[in-house]
Write an enzyme that holds these catalytic residues in place. Sequence first.
Site, PDB file in Angstrom:
ATOM      1  CG  ASP A 121     -14.963  13.506 -13.634  1.00  0.00           C
ATOM      2  OD1 ASP A 121     -16.137  13.523 -13.244  1.00  0.00           O
ATOM      3  OD2 ASP A 121     -14.525  12.706 -14.487  1.00  0.00           O
ATOM      4  CB  ILE A 122     -12.592  16.514  -8.312  1.00  0.00           C
ATOM      5  CG1 ILE A 122     -11.819  17.433  -7.364  1.00  0.00           C
ATOM      6  CG2 ILE A 122     -12.035  15.103  -8.305  1.00  0.00           C
ATOM      7  CD1 ILE A 122     -11.940  17.052  -5.911  1.00  0.00           C
TER       8      ILE A 122
END
Length: 248
Positions: A121-122
């Site tokens: 994930d970012i």
Amino acid sequence: MTDSIRLSKRMSELGICSRREADEWIERGWVRVDGQIISQLGTKIHPDQKITIEKKAQSEQAKKVTILINKPMGFVSGQAEDGHKPAVTLVNEKTRWTADKTEEHFHPRQLKSLVPAGRLDIDSVGLLVLTQDGRVAKRLIGEETEVEKEYLVRVRHTLPGKLPDEKLKQLRHGLKLDGKPLLPAKVNWQNDDQLRIVLQEGKKRQIRRMCEAVGLKVVGLKRVRIGKVKLGDLPPGQWRYLHPDEKF
């Protein structure tokens, strides 16, 4: 033949290459079945038939690279989205880890078809695998993968007191996401606010959703291992090649 299967699918099942690569090789006449060249896409074969590939295919496959990157926060794993850059934009000659001892030389052509083998994930950091090799991608994210992914997860309690033992047991086995049971996980406290979690699957935002289900909020997540390959001392924002002797 009642048990026939598409040649490209069979090649993928055997770990020879990805389906996309198989279709390319078939079109180029680089695939033989029982010694006969097959160049027609969609050709079906019997699972017992022998598949071999030409030396040109072997040579092309040997040129494919797999890169390990320590993804910093703020970068997405794959396609650019919402103005955020993909992790592959960090891969260039200047950001290569100076301690990388592989003899591979960087060339911009290695960025072609370099895709993430799994998500990060970012707002998560740590080990991300980028590869041109369909065999590696299938090994890490295929439906039948058993490769472990290890994470260090910093959490904050959203409920009073410590996490009850039954909730910790739920994290290990018993939770569902999207109505489907999760595979057993290894979960242990490293200290008062950090968990070590080892998964054999990777559903979207899985660890964050698992923790929320038992009253924990994830405030930091770092992937430190995929199979036998560790993040080690690789600095954030830098990358190295997968060593020929390393196996996931």
